[in-house]
Design an enzyme around this catalytic site. Structure first.
Site, PDB file in Angstrom:
ATOM      1  N   GLY A   1      30.329  43.283  38.777  1.00  0.00           N
ATOM      2  CA  GLY A   1      30.557  41.858  38.559  1.00  0.00           C
ATOM      3  C   GLY A   1      31.989  41.605  38.136  1.00  0.00           C
ATOM      4  O   GLY A   1      32.924  41.889  38.868  1.00  0.00           O
TER       5      GLY A   1
ATOM      6  N   SER B   1      26.132  46.091  35.839  1.00  0.00           N
ATOM      7  CA  SER B   1      25.542  46.771  34.699  1.00  0.00           C
ATOM      8  C   SER B   1      25.679  45.928  33.446  1.00  0.00           C
ATOM      9  O   SER B   1      26.713  45.298  33.216  1.00  0.00           O
ATOM     10  CB  SER B   1      26.225  48.131  34.490  1.00  0.00           C
TER      11      SER B   1
ATOM     12  N   VAL C   1      36.380  42.577  29.298  1.00  0.00           N
ATOM     13  CA  VAL C   1      37.142  42.306  28.093  1.00  0.00           C
ATOM     14  C   VAL C   1      37.603  40.846  28.128  1.00  0.00           C
ATOM     15  O   VAL C   1      38.305  40.436  29.056  1.00  0.00           O
ATOM     16  CB  VAL C   1      38.358  43.246  27.991  1.00  0.00           C
TER      17      VAL C   1
ATOM     18  N   VAL D   1      39.904  38.812  27.282  1.00  0.00           N
ATOM     19  CA  VAL D   1      41.272  38.539  26.850  1.00  0.00           C
ATOM     20  C   VAL D   1      41.765  37.266  27.522  1.00  0.00           C
ATOM     21  O   VAL D   1      41.197  36.793  28.498  1.00  0.00           O
ATOM     22  CB  VAL D   1      42.211  39.706  27.221  1.00  0.00           C
TER      23      VAL D   1
ATOM     24  N   LYS E   1      49.332  26.144  33.399  1.00  0.00           N
ATOM     25  CA  LYS E   1      50.469  27.073  33.390  1.00  0.00           C
ATOM     26  C   LYS E   1      51.427  26.700  34.516  1.00  0.00           C
ATOM     27  O   LYS E   1      51.020  26.627  35.672  1.00  0.00           O
ATOM     28  CB  LYS E   1      49.980  28.517  33.564  1.00  0.00           C
TER      29      LYS E   1
ATOM     30  N   PRO F   1      59.829  29.442  36.925  1.00  0.00           N
ATOM     31  CA  PRO F   1      58.943  28.287  37.137  1.00  0.00           C
ATOM     32  C   PRO F   1      58.246  28.379  38.490  1.00  0.00           C
ATOM     33  O   PRO F   1      58.793  28.911  39.456  1.00  0.00           O
ATOM     34  CB  PRO F   1      59.906  27.093  37.096  1.00  0.00           C
TER      35      PRO F   1
ATOM     36  N   LEU G   1      40.062  45.973  40.422  1.00  0.00           N
ATOM     37  CA  LEU G   1      40.576  47.257  39.951  1.00  0.00           C
ATOM     38  C   LEU G   1      40.155  48.403  40.855  1.00  0.00           C
ATOM     39  O   LEU G   1      40.810  49.450  40.872  1.00  0.00           O
ATOM     40  CB  LEU G   1      40.087  47.516  38.527  1.00  0.00           C
TER      41      LEU G   1
ATOM     42  N   THR H   1      49.552  38.807  38.765  1.00  0.00           N
ATOM     43  CA  THR H   1      49.222  38.909  40.194  1.00  0.00           C
ATOM     44  C   THR H   1      47.819  39.449  40.475  1.00  0.00           C
ATOM     45  O   THR H   1      47.408  39.502  41.634  1.00  0.00           O
ATOM     46  CB  THR H   1      50.236  39.823  40.906  1.00  0.00           C
TER      47      THR H   1
END
Length: 500
Positions: A12, A39, A45, A47, A78, A97, A332, A343
């Site tokens: 996920g 799982s 995490v 963050v 942002k 920018p 990942l 990115t």
């Protein structure tokens, strides 16, 4: 009755649920079933994370209004990345920018001034003074103009990555994606070598026609099962770990991420509505985790605070192939280029969109697969080059880490060519076009980096009284007045959100 084409997503997290949503949306009226297995033992995490403007297109594609997801994910806007302390000289900071429609009036002046400055004339070259987002960032203005403002403004977001994953999970389930909570015990293949099904610890078997690997750095499907090698970038990107600590929210919410140089890496400051995300990205070859945590705590004034730090390790590089047989790797599992320039989700989204443009439900995909792998590999490499350039050009001498980064000559031919043209006072605009790399980072983005660092020779001793741009007087005050008047159409971000 037509048998549905079975898509199985292993894992996920943000990448897995982004894929589930985009695939379900794309094949909404096709005989396709989508199942995601994740799982409960492996948590994302939570963050603070930032994005590029690409994520805006993601939500537009899914027809998800900003108010629906931003509040749940404590998200803010942002428009800029501010780099502090990287140059090691009088330039304490510079900005990158995001480009907007309005900047068509000023980016050429930025390019010309950058070339003129390399030729010895002492002209203005700070990126934030040539782009509307630079003014919005300086004034903490949200990128939402009044109705009468006739230009589109591009922007990204800051958000809680854990909460975004949860939001996308519920959205995907509403689109018909089947959610299975379980641990994958084994991956089974057919005689052809393609993946046939996944076996879970509870005995459940999940069969599929195509599989998406979102199992993180483990790469359970693409690497461990199909044997695709992982090509590391550690020879030119040294960072491989991070330590994360939250602090209270900033009262006047910025609309920029700040990347601040540290002794052996850099730290991010990401403003969310309910807190500020802070993380120190560093190299374990130069600093151990305890010293890194102590340095971050000291920087944030949290030496004695009873706040638990989270430690992360990173594997920087990419798979040799991102799509092999009947498996696509994302997130990942496909690769990772450190968080600088935000990115990660951009590459995930781009990979999914390109895959959907190449994958056929009913015919052979071998040629499309080859083209896809070539394109995504190229994108990872060019993004890597842009990130590497930040380290190569640093002017710091306070640690061996920075000295070694500056001395590193393991650079691609593409990056070497860009730097060669810049230092030889050539036309970088034409060089970016020649290489065809503007779709990764634009010509203006390259100018933000190179000019922002102040990579210029000393100004010529005799400066002309009046500087001209192609025969037309270019006056910095007029440009500043133009953007300052434009900024009157925006309001402060803090006035939009409750930052308590």
């Amino acid at each position: 009755m037509t048998t549905p084409h079975r898509i199985v997503i292993a894992g996920g997290g943000t990448a897995g649920w982004m894929a589930a949503n985009l695939l379900a949306n794309h094949w909404a009226n096709k005989p396709v079933s989508i199942t995601l297995i994740e799982s409960e033992d492996i948590g994302t995490v939570g963050v603070g994370e930032g994005s590029t403007p690409t994520l805006k297109r993601f939500f537009q594609t899914l027809d998800i209004p900003e108010y629906e997801w931003m509040e749940q994910c404590q998200a803010t806007y942002k428009v800029n990345i501010k780099f502090t302390g990287w140059s090691g000289n009088d330039k304490q900071s510079y900005s990158h920018p995001f480009m907007s429609q309005l900047d068509v009036f000023s980016e050429r002046a930025f390019h010309i001034n950058s070339l003129t400055r390399r030729l010895g004339l002492d002209v203005e070259t700070d990126p934030e003074k040539f782009l509307i987002a630079g003014y919005l960032a300086k004034k903490h203005l949200a990128p939402l103009p009044s109705h009468n403002f006739p230009f589109d403004i591009e922007y990204g977001y800051h958000f809680d990555s854990l909460k975004l994953g949860q939001f996308l999970r519920e959205r995907a389930k509403s689109l018909g994606v089947v959610h299975i909570v379980g641990n994958i015990e084994a991956v089974h293949t057919a005689p052809s070598g393609a993946i046939s099904h996944l076996a879970c610890q509870d005995g459940q078997q999940v069969h599929g026609d195509f599989f998406v690997d979102c199992t993180g750095f483990t790469g359970l499907l693409i690497q461990k099962t199909l044997g695709i090698p992982f090509n590391e970038f550690k020879s030119n990107l040294f960072n491989d770990a991070a330590v994360v600590l939250p602090t209270p929210p900033i009262s006047s919410l910025p609309v920029e991420t700040e990347s601040i140089a540290m002794s052996n890496g850099w730290r991010w400051q990401i403003p969310l509505r309910n807190r500020t995300g802070n993380g120190y990205v560093y190299s374990q070859h130069y600093q151990n985790k305890d010293d890194a945590e102590l340095e971050l705590r000291q920087t944030l004034g949290l030496e004695d605070a009873d706040i638990e730090a989270k430690h992360l390790t990173m594997r920087v590089g990419q798979c040799e192939k991102h799509w092999e047989k009947n498996c696509l790797a994302l997130g990942l599992a496909q690769g990772f280029i450190e968080p600088l320039e935000a990115t990660a989700l951009h590459l995930v989204q781009t990979s999914i969109e390109l895959f959907l443009g190449n994958y056929s439900l009913s015919s052979d995909n071998s040629q499309q697969q080859k083209a896809f792998n070539k394109e995504i590999t190229e994108r990872f490499e060019r993004v890597r080059d842009y990130i590497v350039c930040h380290y190569k050009l640093n002017g710091r001498n306070d640690s061996q880490y920075w000295v070694d980064n500056r001395a590193n000559m393991n650079l691609s031919e593409s990056l070497l060519s860009v730097l060669d043209v810049w230092y030889r006072k050539g036309d970088v605009v034409q060089e970016i076009k020649r290489q065809g790399i503007g779709k990764h980072f634009s010509t203006t983005s390259w100018h933000c980096l190179l000019s922002g660092y102040g990579i210029f020779p000393p100004p010529a001793p005799n400066q002309p009284a009046t500087l001209k741009e192609k025969g037309d007087l270019f006056e910095e005050k007029k440009l500043a007045a133009f953007f300052n008047r434009c900024s009157l159409n925006f309001e402060k971000q803090s006035s939009l959100f409750n930052a308590s």
